[in-house]
Design a protein around this motif. Structure first.
Motif, mmCIF file in Angstrom:
data_model
loop_
_atom_site.group_PDB
_atom_site.id
_atom_site.type_symbol
_atom_site.label_atom_id
_atom_site.label_comp_id
_atom_site.label_asym_id
_atom_site.label_seq_id
_atom_site.Cartn_x
_atom_site.Cartn_y
_atom_site.Cartn_z
ATOM 1 N N ALA A 56 0.849 -1.190 0.000
ATOM 2 C CA ALA A 56 0.000 0.000 0.000
ATOM 3 C C ALA A 56 0.882 1.236 0.000
ATOM 4 O O ALA A 56 1.929 1.268 0.649
ATOM 5 N N LEU A 57 0.466 2.262 -0.735
ATOM 6 C CA LEU A 57 1.221 3.507 -0.784
ATOM 7 C C LEU A 57 1.097 4.263 0.529
ATOM 8 O O LEU A 57 0.005 4.349 1.117
ATOM 9 N N THR A 58 2.195 4.822 0.999
ATOM 10 C CA THR A 58 2.150 5.767 2.111
ATOM 11 C C THR A 58 1.660 7.106 1.585
ATOM 12 O O THR A 58 1.458 7.294 0.374
ATOM 13 N N ASP A 59 1.468 8.087 2.458
ATOM 14 C CA ASP A 59 1.078 9.429 1.999
ATOM 15 C C ASP A 59 2.128 9.991 1.052
ATOM 16 O O ASP A 59 1.795 10.619 0.034
ATOM 17 N N GLU A 60 3.409 9.755 1.389
ATOM 18 C CA GLU A 60 4.486 10.220 0.518
ATOM 19 C C GLU A 60 4.458 9.468 -0.816
ATOM 20 O O GLU A 60 4.737 10.045 -1.879
ATOM 21 N N GLY A 61 4.095 8.180 -0.757
ATOM 22 C CA GLY A 61 3.972 7.399 -1.979
ATOM 23 C C GLY A 61 2.850 7.903 -2.872
ATOM 24 O O GLY A 61 2.979 7.938 -4.102
ATOM 25 N N GLN A 62 1.743 8.309 -2.254
ATOM 26 C CA GLN A 62 0.633 8.873 -3.023
ATOM 27 C C GLN A 62 1.057 10.153 -3.725
ATOM 28 O O GLN A 62 0.692 10.401 -4.885
ATOM 29 N N LEU A 63 1.823 10.987 -3.018
ATOM 30 C CA LEU A 63 2.309 12.233 -3.625
ATOM 31 C C LEU A 63 3.224 11.931 -4.812
ATOM 32 O O LEU A 63 3.097 12.550 -5.880
ATOM 33 N N LEU A 64 4.140 10.980 -4.625
ATOM 34 C CA LEU A 64 5.031 10.625 -5.724
ATOM 35 C C LEU A 64 4.244 10.045 -6.890
ATOM 36 O O LEU A 64 4.573 10.308 -8.060
ATOM 37 N N LYS A 65 3.211 9.266 -6.608
ATOM 38 C CA LYS A 65 2.389 8.697 -7.677
ATOM 39 C C LYS A 65 1.778 9.803 -8.527
ATOM 40 O O LYS A 65 1.791 9.742 -9.768
ATOM 41 N N GLN A 66 1.245 10.846 -7.894
ATOM 42 C CA GLN A 66 0.667 11.959 -8.643
ATOM 43 C C GLN A 66 1.716 12.643 -9.508
ATOM 44 O O GLN A 66 1.492 12.927 -10.687
ATOM 45 N N ARG A 67 2.879 12.887 -8.908
ATOM 46 C CA ARG A 67 3.939 13.565 -9.658
ATOM 47 C C ARG A 67 4.481 12.670 -10.770
ATOM 48 O O ARG A 67 4.773 13.144 -11.879
ATOM 49 N N ALA A 68 4.620 11.388 -10.489
ATOM 50 C CA ALA A 68 5.155 10.467 -11.490
ATOM 51 C C ALA A 68 4.211 10.355 -12.685
ATOM 52 O O ALA A 68 4.664 10.281 -13.841
ATOM 53 N N GLU A 69 2.915 10.334 -12.440
ATOM 54 C CA GLU A 69 1.952 10.271 -13.544
ATOM 55 C C GLU A 69 2.084 11.484 -14.451
ATOM 56 O O GLU A 69 2.018 11.376 -15.683
ATOM 57 N N THR A 70 2.285 12.651 -13.833
ATOM 58 C CA THR A 70 2.465 13.869 -14.625
ATOM 59 C C THR A 70 3.768 13.826 -15.412
ATOM 60 O O THR A 70 3.808 14.133 -16.614
ATOM 61 N N ILE A 71 4.858 13.431 -14.752
ATOM 62 C CA ILE A 71 6.173 13.394 -15.404
ATOM 63 C C ILE A 71 6.182 12.396 -16.554
ATOM 64 O O ILE A 71 6.623 12.705 -17.668
ATOM 65 N N VAL A 72 5.690 11.193 -16.296
ATOM 66 C CA VAL A 72 5.674 10.159 -17.329
ATOM 67 C C VAL A 72 4.756 10.570 -18.477
ATOM 68 O O VAL A 72 5.076 10.365 -19.659
#
Length: 324
Positions: A56-72
Protein backbone atom coordinates in the motif's frame (compact mmCIF):
# COMPACT_ATOMS: atom_id res chain seq x y z
CA UNK A 1 15.28 10.42 -10.73
CA UNK A 2 14.95 8.17 -13.77
CA UNK A 3 11.73 8.07 -15.81
CA UNK A 4 12.23 4.33 -16.26
CA UNK A 5 12.23 3.89 -12.48
CA UNK A 6 9.13 6.09 -12.15
CA UNK A 7 7.29 3.91 -14.68
CA UNK A 8 8.17 0.85 -12.66
CA UNK A 9 7.09 2.57 -9.45
CA UNK A 10 3.69 3.29 -11.06
CA UNK A 11 3.39 -0.35 -12.09
CA UNK A 12 3.95 -1.47 -8.49
CA UNK A 13 1.35 1.04 -7.27
CA UNK A 14 -1.13 -0.25 -9.86
CA UNK A 15 -0.65 -3.95 -9.08
CA UNK A 16 -0.15 -3.53 -5.33
CA UNK A 17 2.18 -6.48 -5.49
CA UNK A 18 5.90 -6.64 -6.26
CA UNK A 19 5.74 -10.08 -7.88
CA UNK A 20 2.84 -9.22 -10.20
CA UNK A 21 4.44 -5.91 -11.17
CA UNK A 22 7.75 -7.61 -11.94
CA UNK A 23 5.98 -10.15 -14.15
CA UNK A 24 4.14 -7.40 -16.02
CA UNK A 25 7.39 -5.45 -16.52
CA UNK A 26 9.37 -8.56 -17.48
CA UNK A 27 12.12 -7.90 -14.94
CA UNK A 28 13.18 -9.79 -11.83
CA UNK A 29 11.49 -9.10 -8.52
CA UNK A 30 14.87 -8.50 -6.87
CA UNK A 31 15.80 -5.83 -9.45
CA UNK A 32 12.44 -4.12 -8.99
CA UNK A 33 12.75 -4.22 -5.20
CA UNK A 34 16.21 -2.67 -5.46
CA UNK A 35 14.82 0.18 -7.58
CA UNK A 36 12.25 0.96 -4.89
CA UNK A 37 14.91 0.96 -2.18
CA UNK A 38 17.09 3.34 -4.17
CA UNK A 39 14.11 5.59 -4.88
CA UNK A 40 13.17 5.69 -1.20
CA UNK A 41 16.80 6.43 -0.35
CA UNK A 42 16.94 9.26 -2.89
CA UNK A 43 13.76 10.86 -1.55
CA UNK A 44 14.40 10.04 2.09
CA UNK A 45 10.84 8.74 2.51
CA UNK A 46 9.14 5.37 2.72
CA UNK A 47 6.88 4.92 -0.30
CA UNK A 48 5.11 1.63 0.47
CA UNK A 49 3.71 -0.09 3.53
CA UNK A 50 4.29 -3.82 3.21
CA UNK A 51 1.36 -6.01 4.25
CA UNK A 52 1.20 -9.79 4.13
CA UNK A 53 -0.31 -10.00 0.65
CA UNK A 54 -0.03 -6.55 -0.87
CA UNK A 55 1.78 -3.22 -0.90
CA UNK A 56 0.00 0.00 0.00
CA UNK A 57 1.22 3.51 -0.78
CA UNK A 58 2.15 5.77 2.11
CA UNK A 59 1.08 9.43 2.00
CA UNK A 60 4.49 10.22 0.52
CA UNK A 61 3.97 7.40 -1.98
CA UNK A 62 0.63 8.87 -3.02
CA UNK A 63 2.31 12.23 -3.62
CA UNK A 64 5.03 10.62 -5.72
CA UNK A 65 2.39 8.70 -7.68
CA UNK A 66 0.67 11.96 -8.64
CA UNK A 67 3.94 13.56 -9.66
CA UNK A 68 5.15 10.47 -11.49
CA UNK A 69 1.95 10.27 -13.54
CA UNK A 70 2.47 13.87 -14.62
CA UNK A 71 6.17 13.39 -15.40
CA UNK A 72 5.67 10.16 -17.33
CA UNK A 73 2.69 11.62 -19.18
CA UNK A 74 4.68 14.68 -20.25
CA UNK A 75 7.57 12.49 -21.34
CA UNK A 76 5.25 10.33 -23.47
CA UNK A 77 3.63 13.46 -24.91
CA UNK A 78 7.02 14.95 -25.80
CA UNK A 79 8.13 11.78 -27.56
CA UNK A 80 4.82 11.58 -29.45
CA UNK A 81 5.09 15.22 -30.51
CA UNK A 82 8.58 14.73 -31.92
CA UNK A 83 7.44 11.65 -33.81
CA UNK A 84 4.51 13.71 -35.13
CA UNK A 85 6.92 16.28 -36.60
CA UNK A 86 7.67 13.80 -39.35
CA UNK A 87 4.06 12.64 -39.71
CA UNK A 88 1.97 15.68 -40.60
CA UNK A 89 -0.78 13.52 -42.01
CA UNK A 90 -1.32 11.74 -38.69
CA UNK A 91 -0.91 12.39 -35.00
CA UNK A 92 -3.36 13.06 -32.20
CA UNK A 93 -5.48 16.03 -31.17
CA UNK A 94 -6.40 16.12 -27.49
CA UNK A 95 -9.46 18.08 -26.38
CA UNK A 96 -11.22 18.57 -23.07
CA UNK A 97 -14.96 19.16 -23.48
CA UNK A 98 -17.69 20.49 -21.25
CA UNK A 99 -21.16 19.06 -21.93
CA UNK A 100 -22.98 20.85 -24.74
CA UNK A 101 -24.92 19.91 -27.87
CA UNK A 102 -22.71 22.47 -29.65
CA UNK A 103 -19.90 19.88 -29.48
CA UNK A 104 -21.56 18.69 -32.68
CA UNK A 105 -20.05 21.68 -34.50
CA UNK A 106 -16.59 20.72 -33.24
CA UNK A 107 -17.18 17.10 -34.34
CA UNK A 108 -18.28 18.20 -37.82
CA UNK A 109 -15.18 20.40 -38.11
CA UNK A 110 -13.01 17.41 -37.17
CA UNK A 111 -14.83 15.23 -39.71
CA UNK A 112 -14.13 17.71 -42.51
CA UNK A 113 -10.50 18.03 -41.34
CA UNK A 114 -10.06 14.26 -41.68
CA UNK A 115 -10.89 14.52 -45.36
CA UNK A 116 -7.43 16.06 -45.81
CA UNK A 117 -5.73 14.24 -42.90
CA UNK A 118 -7.37 10.80 -42.70
CA UNK A 119 -4.84 9.37 -40.23
CA UNK A 120 -5.38 12.00 -37.54
CA UNK A 121 -6.83 10.78 -34.22
CA UNK A 122 -8.89 12.53 -31.54
CA UNK A 123 -8.72 12.05 -27.77
CA UNK A 124 -11.68 13.53 -25.85
CA UNK A 125 -11.83 14.08 -22.08
CA UNK A 126 -15.20 15.15 -20.67
CA UNK A 127 -15.55 17.39 -17.62
CA UNK A 128 -16.62 20.76 -16.29
CA UNK A 129 -14.95 24.00 -17.33
CA UNK A 130 -12.67 24.06 -14.28
CA UNK A 131 -11.57 20.49 -14.95
CA UNK A 132 -10.71 20.94 -18.61
CA UNK A 133 -8.96 24.27 -18.00
CA UNK A 134 -6.87 22.50 -15.37
CA UNK A 135 -5.89 19.89 -17.96
CA UNK A 136 -5.02 22.68 -20.38
CA UNK A 137 -2.85 24.43 -17.79
CA UNK A 138 -0.94 21.19 -17.19
CA UNK A 139 -0.47 20.72 -20.94
CA UNK A 140 -2.40 17.45 -20.85
CA UNK A 141 -4.74 18.59 -23.65
CA UNK A 142 -4.32 20.87 -26.67
CA UNK A 143 -7.75 22.52 -26.68
CA UNK A 144 -10.42 23.16 -24.06
CA UNK A 145 -14.09 23.51 -24.99
CA UNK A 146 -15.87 25.49 -22.30
CA UNK A 147 -19.27 27.09 -21.69
CA UNK A 148 -18.23 30.32 -20.02
CA UNK A 149 -16.24 33.34 -21.27
CA UNK A 150 -12.46 32.81 -21.39
CA UNK A 151 -9.95 35.11 -19.70
CA UNK A 152 -8.45 37.27 -22.44
CA UNK A 153 -5.11 37.55 -20.62
CA UNK A 154 -4.63 33.76 -20.72
CA UNK A 155 -6.26 32.34 -23.82
CA UNK A 156 -6.81 32.60 -27.53
CA UNK A 157 -10.26 31.37 -28.46
CA UNK A 158 -12.96 30.76 -31.03
CA UNK A 159 -16.57 31.50 -30.14
CA UNK A 160 -18.72 28.63 -31.41
CA UNK A 161 -21.92 29.72 -33.18
CA UNK A 162 -25.17 29.02 -31.33
CA UNK A 163 -26.19 28.83 -27.69
CA UNK A 164 -27.17 26.27 -25.07
CA UNK A 165 -30.60 26.76 -23.50
CA UNK A 166 -31.18 25.99 -19.82
CA UNK A 167 -34.20 24.12 -18.56
CA UNK A 168 -35.57 21.67 -16.02
CA UNK A 169 -35.66 17.91 -16.66
CA UNK A 170 -38.52 16.24 -14.78
CA UNK A 171 -40.41 12.96 -14.74
CA UNK A 172 -43.62 12.65 -16.72
CA UNK A 173 -45.64 12.50 -13.48
CA UNK A 174 -44.08 15.70 -12.11
CA UNK A 175 -46.44 18.73 -12.00
CA UNK A 176 -43.75 20.77 -13.78
CA UNK A 177 -44.25 18.55 -16.85
CA UNK A 178 -47.68 20.20 -17.28
CA UNK A 179 -46.03 23.62 -17.77
CA UNK A 180 -44.67 25.17 -20.92
CA UNK A 181 -41.81 26.83 -19.03
CA UNK A 182 -40.44 26.99 -15.51
CA UNK A 183 -39.92 30.07 -13.33
CA UNK A 184 -38.16 30.60 -10.01
CA UNK A 185 -41.57 30.44 -8.30
CA UNK A 186 -42.08 26.94 -9.73
CA UNK A 187 -38.75 25.72 -8.31
CA UNK A 188 -39.07 27.14 -4.81
CA UNK A 189 -39.60 24.26 -2.40
CA UNK A 190 -38.35 21.65 -4.90
CA UNK A 191 -35.14 19.63 -4.55
CA UNK A 192 -32.78 20.50 -7.40
CA UNK A 193 -29.70 19.01 -9.08
CA UNK A 194 -27.16 21.23 -10.82
CA UNK A 195 -23.41 21.25 -11.42
CA UNK A 196 -21.34 23.14 -8.85
CA UNK A 197 -19.87 25.35 -11.54
CA UNK A 198 -23.30 26.34 -12.87
CA UNK A 199 -24.58 27.02 -9.37
CA UNK A 200 -21.99 29.77 -8.99
CA UNK A 201 -21.52 30.93 -12.59
CA UNK A 202 -24.89 30.54 -14.35
CA UNK A 203 -27.89 30.22 -12.07
CA UNK A 204 -27.27 33.58 -10.31
CA UNK A 205 -27.73 35.27 -13.70
CA UNK A 206 -31.23 33.83 -13.83
CA UNK A 207 -32.48 33.65 -10.25
CA UNK A 208 -30.77 36.85 -9.09
CA UNK A 209 -31.48 37.71 -5.45
CA UNK A 210 -33.90 34.79 -5.19
CA UNK A 211 -31.14 32.21 -5.55
CA UNK A 212 -31.15 31.72 -1.78
CA UNK A 213 -34.77 30.51 -1.94
CA UNK A 214 -33.79 27.47 -4.00
CA UNK A 215 -32.87 24.15 -2.37
CA UNK A 216 -30.28 21.79 -3.86
CA UNK A 217 -30.40 18.06 -3.28
CA UNK A 218 -27.17 17.31 -5.11
CA UNK A 219 -24.52 18.32 -7.61
CA UNK A 220 -23.45 16.43 -10.72
CA UNK A 221 -20.42 16.39 -12.96
CA UNK A 222 -22.18 14.83 -15.95
CA UNK A 223 -25.85 15.60 -16.60
CA UNK A 224 -26.62 11.96 -17.40
CA UNK A 225 -25.97 10.98 -13.79
CA UNK A 226 -28.30 13.70 -12.55
CA UNK A 227 -31.01 12.41 -14.87
CA UNK A 228 -30.69 8.93 -13.34
CA UNK A 229 -31.68 10.41 -9.97
CA UNK A 230 -34.60 12.25 -11.54
CA UNK A 231 -35.88 8.99 -13.03
CA UNK A 232 -35.92 7.56 -9.50
CA UNK A 233 -38.13 10.41 -8.32
CA UNK A 234 -35.29 12.36 -6.71
CA UNK A 235 -35.68 16.02 -7.56
CA UNK A 236 -35.45 18.22 -10.64
CA UNK A 237 -32.40 18.43 -12.90
CA UNK A 238 -31.29 21.83 -14.20
CA UNK A 239 -29.23 21.40 -17.36
CA UNK A 240 -28.92 22.28 -21.06
CA UNK A 241 -31.47 21.23 -23.66
CA UNK A 242 -30.45 18.22 -25.79
CA UNK A 243 -28.16 16.63 -23.17
CA UNK A 244 -30.81 14.29 -21.76
CA UNK A 245 -33.05 12.00 -23.80
CA UNK A 246 -36.53 13.49 -23.40
CA UNK A 247 -38.19 12.06 -26.50
CA UNK A 248 -41.79 10.79 -26.20
CA UNK A 249 -41.74 7.54 -24.29
CA UNK A 250 -38.55 8.35 -22.38
CA UNK A 251 -40.51 9.21 -19.24
CA UNK A 252 -38.71 12.56 -18.96
CA UNK A 253 -39.67 16.08 -20.00
CA UNK A 254 -37.53 19.16 -20.63
CA UNK A 255 -39.09 22.48 -19.67
CA UNK A 256 -37.18 25.69 -20.54
CA UNK A 257 -36.51 28.28 -17.88
CA UNK A 258 -38.38 31.58 -17.94
CA UNK A 259 -36.97 34.11 -18.49
CA UNK A 260 -34.63 32.24 -20.82
CA UNK A 261 -31.09 31.48 -19.69
CA UNK A 262 -28.47 30.70 -22.34
CA UNK A 263 -24.75 29.98 -22.53
CA UNK A 264 -22.19 30.41 -25.29
CA UNK A 265 -19.46 27.86 -26.03
CA UNK A 266 -15.79 28.64 -26.64
CA UNK A 267 -12.80 26.66 -27.92
CA UNK A 268 -9.73 27.97 -26.11
CA UNK A 269 -5.97 27.37 -26.00
CA UNK A 270 -3.21 29.00 -23.99
CA UNK A 271 -1.49 32.07 -25.43
CA UNK A 272 1.90 30.44 -24.99
CA UNK A 273 0.72 27.11 -26.43
CA UNK A 274 3.17 25.28 -28.69
CA UNK A 275 1.27 22.94 -30.99
CA UNK A 276 2.39 19.94 -32.98
CA UNK A 277 2.04 20.57 -36.73
CA UNK A 278 -1.18 18.57 -36.98
CA UNK A 279 -2.82 20.44 -34.08
CA UNK A 280 -1.72 23.76 -35.59
CA UNK A 281 -3.37 22.81 -38.88
CA UNK A 282 -6.53 21.79 -37.04
CA UNK A 283 -6.72 25.10 -35.17
CA UNK A 284 -6.37 26.91 -38.48
CA UNK A 285 -9.16 24.71 -39.87
CA UNK A 286 -11.39 25.44 -36.85
CA UNK A 287 -10.79 29.16 -37.31
CA UNK A 288 -11.77 28.97 -40.96
CA UNK A 289 -14.84 26.78 -40.38
CA UNK A 290 -16.20 28.22 -37.13
CA UNK A 291 -14.59 31.64 -37.08
CA UNK A 292 -16.61 32.82 -40.05
CA UNK A 293 -19.83 32.48 -38.09
CA UNK A 294 -18.34 32.75 -34.64
CA UNK A 295 -15.82 35.08 -33.09
CA UNK A 296 -12.04 34.67 -32.99
CA UNK A 297 -9.97 36.38 -30.32
CA UNK A 298 -12.56 38.80 -28.93
CA UNK A 299 -14.97 37.87 -26.16
CA UNK A 300 -18.65 38.16 -26.94
CA UNK A 301 -21.27 38.53 -24.27
CA UNK A 302 -21.67 35.23 -22.39
CA UNK A 303 -25.25 34.19 -22.78
CA UNK A 304 -28.03 36.25 -21.31
CA UNK A 305 -31.20 35.99 -19.33
CA UNK A 306 -33.08 37.33 -22.34
CA UNK A 307 -35.66 38.92 -20.15
CA UNK A 308 -33.59 40.44 -17.38
CA UNK A 309 -35.64 40.29 -14.20
CA UNK A 310 -37.32 37.06 -13.21
CA UNK A 311 -40.68 37.25 -14.86
CA UNK A 312 -43.95 36.81 -13.07
CA UNK A 313 -45.98 33.77 -13.95
CA UNK A 314 -47.39 34.09 -17.44
CA UNK A 315 -51.07 33.71 -18.09
CA UNK A 316 -52.05 30.55 -19.84
CA UNK A 317 -48.97 28.55 -18.77
CA UNK A 318 -51.12 25.65 -17.65
CA UNK A 319 -53.50 23.64 -19.59
CA UNK A 320 -52.62 20.50 -21.73
CA UNK A 321 -49.24 18.92 -21.25
CA UNK A 322 -46.81 20.23 -23.90
CA UNK A 323 -44.65 17.83 -25.86
CA UNK A 324 -41.47 16.63 -24.13
Amino acid sequence: MDVYVLRNFLAIAEHGNMTHAAEALHISQSALSMQVKRLEGELGKQLFVRHSRHLALTDEGQLLKQRAETIVGLMDKTVAEFHALDELGGGEIRAGCAESHLIGRFARAFASFREDYPRVRIDITSGGTDQVLGLLARDEIDLAIIVEPPHLDRYHFIEVPGTDEWGAVVRADDPLAELGEVTVDDLVGRELHISRQSLTEDLPRWAGPRLGELRFLGHYNLAYNGAVFVREGLGVLLTFRHLIDCHPGSGLYFRPLSPPLRNKMFIVWQKNQVFTPIVQRFVEHLTAVLGRAGHVGLTAEHGDTAGGEVASEKAGRKGGKPAP
